[in-house]
Design a protein around this motif. Sequence first.
Motif, PDB file in Angstrom:
ATOM      1  N   PHE A 299      35.481 -42.202  36.305  1.00 50.30           N
ATOM      2  CA  PHE A 299      35.893 -40.712  36.163  1.00 50.30           C
ATOM      3  C   PHE A 299      34.797 -39.991  36.421  1.00 50.30           C
ATOM      4  O   PHE A 299      33.616 -40.196  35.870  1.00 50.30           O
ATOM      5  N   GLU A 300      34.875 -38.907  37.067  1.00 50.27           N
ATOM      6  CA  GLU A 300      33.920 -37.944  37.212  1.00 50.27           C
ATOM      7  C   GLU A 300      33.964 -36.759  36.423  1.00 50.27           C
ATOM      8  O   GLU A 300      34.911 -36.121  36.419  1.00 50.27           O
ATOM      9  N   LEU A 301      33.044 -36.181  35.685  1.00 54.24           N
ATOM     10  CA  LEU A 301      33.199 -34.991  34.625  1.00 54.24           C
ATOM     11  C   LEU A 301      32.124 -33.944  35.145  1.00 54.24           C
ATOM     12  O   LEU A 301      31.061 -34.275  35.280  1.00 54.24           O
ATOM     13  N   HIS A 302      32.227 -32.592  35.272  1.00 57.78           N
ATOM     14  CA  HIS A 302      31.735 -31.605  35.803  1.00 57.78           C
ATOM     15  C   HIS A 302      31.801 -30.340  34.813  1.00 57.78           C
ATOM     16  O   HIS A 302      32.933 -30.388  34.221  1.00 57.78           O
ATOM     17  N   GLY A 303      30.848 -29.624  34.479  1.00 55.95           N
ATOM     18  CA  GLY A 303      30.934 -28.491  33.974  1.00 55.95           C
ATOM     19  C   GLY A 303      29.491 -27.887  33.613  1.00 55.95           C
ATOM     20  O   GLY A 303      28.478 -28.046  34.405  1.00 55.95           O
ATOM     21  N   ASP A 304      29.204 -26.908  32.629  1.00 53.88           N
ATOM     22  CA  ASP A 304      28.165 -26.284  32.215  1.00 53.88           C
ATOM     23  C   ASP A 304      26.880 -27.413  31.968  1.00 53.88           C
ATOM     24  O   ASP A 304      27.159 -28.274  31.264  1.00 53.88           O
ATOM     25  N   LYS A 305      25.854 -27.012  32.522  1.00 51.44           N
ATOM     26  CA  LYS A 305      24.633 -27.977  32.399  1.00 51.44           C
ATOM     27  C   LYS A 305      24.445 -28.226  31.116  1.00 51.44           C
ATOM     28  O   LYS A 305      24.484 -29.548  30.686  1.00 51.44           O
ATOM     29  N   LYS A 306      24.200 -27.395  30.021  1.00 50.87           N
ATOM     30  CA  LYS A 306      23.837 -27.751  28.620  1.00 50.87           C
ATOM     31  C   LYS A 306      24.982 -28.358  28.160  1.00 50.87           C
ATOM     32  O   LYS A 306      24.674 -29.427  27.366  1.00 50.87           O
ATOM     33  N   LEU A 307      26.155 -27.978  28.235  1.00 47.55           N
ATOM     34  CA  LEU A 307      27.396 -28.653  27.553  1.00 47.55           C
ATOM     35  C   LEU A 307      27.558 -30.037  28.416  1.00 47.55           C
ATOM     36  O   LEU A 307      27.804 -31.182  27.231  1.00 47.55           O
TER      37      LEU A 307
END
Length: 460
Positions: free
Chosen positions: A420-428
């Motif tokens: 699975f691929e997860l994307h979001g805010d860099k620091k998070l």
Amino acid sequence: MSNKSTFVTQNAVIRPEGRLEILSKQEVAKLLDTSQRGLHTAFRNCTLAVMNSGNELDSGKELLERYPDFDVQVIQEERGIKLQLSNAPASAFVDGEMIRGIREHVFAVLRDIIFVNDEITNNPLFDLQTTAGVSDAVFHILRNANIVRPTTDPRLVVCWGGHSISREEYDYSKLVGYQMGLRGLDICTGCGPGAMKGPMKGATIGHAKQRIKHGKYLGITEPGIIAAEAPNPIVNDLVIMPDIEKRLEAFVRVAHAIIVFPGGVGTAEEILYLLGVLLHPDNREMPLPLIFTGPLTSKSYFEQIDQFIGLTLGAEAQKRYQIIIDDPVAVAQQAQAGIAKVKTFRRGNGDAFYFNWLLKVSETFQQPFEVTHESMRNLNLHKDQDAHDLAAGLRRAFSGVVSGNVKERGIRLIEEHGPFELHGDKKLMQAMDALLAQFVAQGRMRLPGKKYEPCYRISA
């Protein structure tokens, strides 16, 4: 005896004793129906899971592959019903007779599968698209299982934690359970091994010393996870909720206090669920004691969890729990003190002791999250939203990792399409990646001795 698989199996016929002794012809037909709309597959898989109690296994796919020829058929007779089991795990029997506790769990599966299908899923009286409708459904499932009892004083402590923990962490969870048992507190867990079994085992000794003969050891599970976390033998009340979201809501509705032991992704999911619920403005004044605890060797684990919560949900979320390290007596005392506040609050606000109706659980925590590669990619993992909404997204992300780790369907998706691929805010995303990497390094993703292959890929 039969040995069609590599594991010893046995055929048997069992009958209910005092519970669900008769079924309608329509109910029997549904349980025998192997089509997509039928109940046979769910009933068969959950029955196999409870019969695998005590065997070290944390993969639903692997369990089904171990016993490919297992089957269970409902046979209707003039005086009731019986279950015919073919190629069942031999470990569920002693001298040809099924172990009594396992038999009780098998009929709990039958009870809940039938009730959810007949009275909840296909009942127009329950609008499962509304928050009130979902909460009402959770209540009715628990009431049908005789879990919610109006004359009971608040004393149920929900314990969360991993199935893959060290011996020291397991022994510590038993010590905490023992101290709670001495104080007359009952235990509810996800019903599996590890930190789900330890508190129950400790509480049995505490209850025995206090001559408490009817201690409650409640296990709450759901069809997707039960194979990886088969009910441990101490569970004397078992409930199978329809999905993980209703399972989590059942935990927080019946809990008078919650204690979190060390765990992995599933434990992180539970923490994020609860904090997301408690951070909702409507729950600001709601008392619900939440304690993170473990032995001294687990101190760094909880420091990592605390740091992750601070980075993602903020200081307000950190105020909703306390961390107590290596002090079982203090944990039990704080739980008991918190329960006294819960009792005062509910009495003052006219809420039930047996079911927390006043707790606001928003739709984002109730609607089932179907884990797919697309749904995982599309999760909103950005900080430009309220903390309780971010917690809902993070909870779903961790739920997807749990699915890829141990649930049959999730494992097959990973085998077919990769991680699975997860994307979001860099620091998070960096914080999530670091936390998951620690889980892997500490062996919290799989049972000891099993190599872990990540089912996820994280990027900003």
